[in-house]
Design an enzyme around this catalytic site. Structure first.
Site: not given
Length: 252
Positions: A138, A151
């Site tokens: 990400s 996360y």
């Protein structure tokens, strides 16, 4: 990576980026197997893409990983590409108490899952003439989103792991590539059609173009400036990014 003639396993392939990649690779004539926990969704994707296969898999569970890896190699001995895509993104509050059960689930799914699955299959992949392991990390691996602290941390850790694995596999037939998506309009958080989110179709198209190269990391144009390491200015960048998110919250 080689874009045709592959046998590809994609985790989290029933929806979002995973499904988008699965269908893009399938359209190019590759043999594609999708994995995930939601059997009904997997079956729907396979039904809509004749020739695609599926395997039930929970990447947060080591026993499920070992079973799926054995089944994959048995049913698809030509397997030569692994796409570690599955992930979850609960919100949290690093200024308060973190729910340990939720945090452990995020770590098991986003970090240990890809590590364990790659570990289970790397011996097989090294026997193939050419193979690729792909990690879906990400942009938050480089620019953490404060309201998804755990996360973001797992994605940064997975980026680090990919760097190490790439080096360790440097003299083998296995290459390692990393996809680092921006905010994409999928149901990872909520498919809200927020104008800040990149359209899935655009993301898949740019990512497939990037994967055609030998680039270690594939980042779409929208996040290239973020990926260009801010160095000593990192803290100011992170603070400004998160202040803007607080001012314009992500729909949940």
């Amino acid at each position: 990576m080689q874009m045709t003639g592959n046998t590809i396993f994609i985790t989290g392939g029933a929806s979002g980026i995973g499904r988008g990649l699965a269908e893009a690779f399938h359209a190019r004539g590759n043999t594609v197997i999708i994995g995930g926990r939601r059997k009904a969704l997997l079956e729907d994707v396979v039904a809509e893409n004749p020739g695609m296969d599926m395997i039930e898999l929970d990447v947060a569970d080591l026993a499920s990983i070992e079973t799926a890896a054995g089944e994959l190699v048995t049913r698809h001995p030509s397997l030569n590409v692994l796409v570690n895509n599955a992930g979850i993104m609960p919100f949290d509050n690093a200024a308060g108490r973190i729910d340990d059960v939720v945090a452990q689930k995020i770590i098991d799914t986003n970090l240990l899952g890809p590590i364990r699955l790659s570990s289970a299959l790397v011996g097989h992949l090294k026997m193939r003439p050419h193979a690729t392991i792909i990690y879906n990390t990400s942009v938050l691996a480089y620019l953490p989103l404060a309201v998804t602290a755990v996360y973001s941390a797992t994605k940064a850790a997975l980026h680090s792991y990919a760097l190490s694995q790439r080096f360790m596999l440097r003299d083998t037939t296995v290459s390692v590539q990393e996809i680092a998506p921006p905010w994409v309009n999928t149901d990872l958080i909520k498919k809200s059609d927020d104008p800040r989110a990149m359209a899935l179709e655009d993301f898949i198209a740019q990512t497939m173009q990037g994967l055609e190269t030998s680039d270690e990391e594939v980042v779409v144009e929208a996040i290239k400036a973020i990926r260009a390491n801010p160095g000593p200015h990192e803290h100011a960048l992170v603070n400004a990014f998160n202040a803007d998110i607080i001012a314009h919250p992500i729909p949940v």
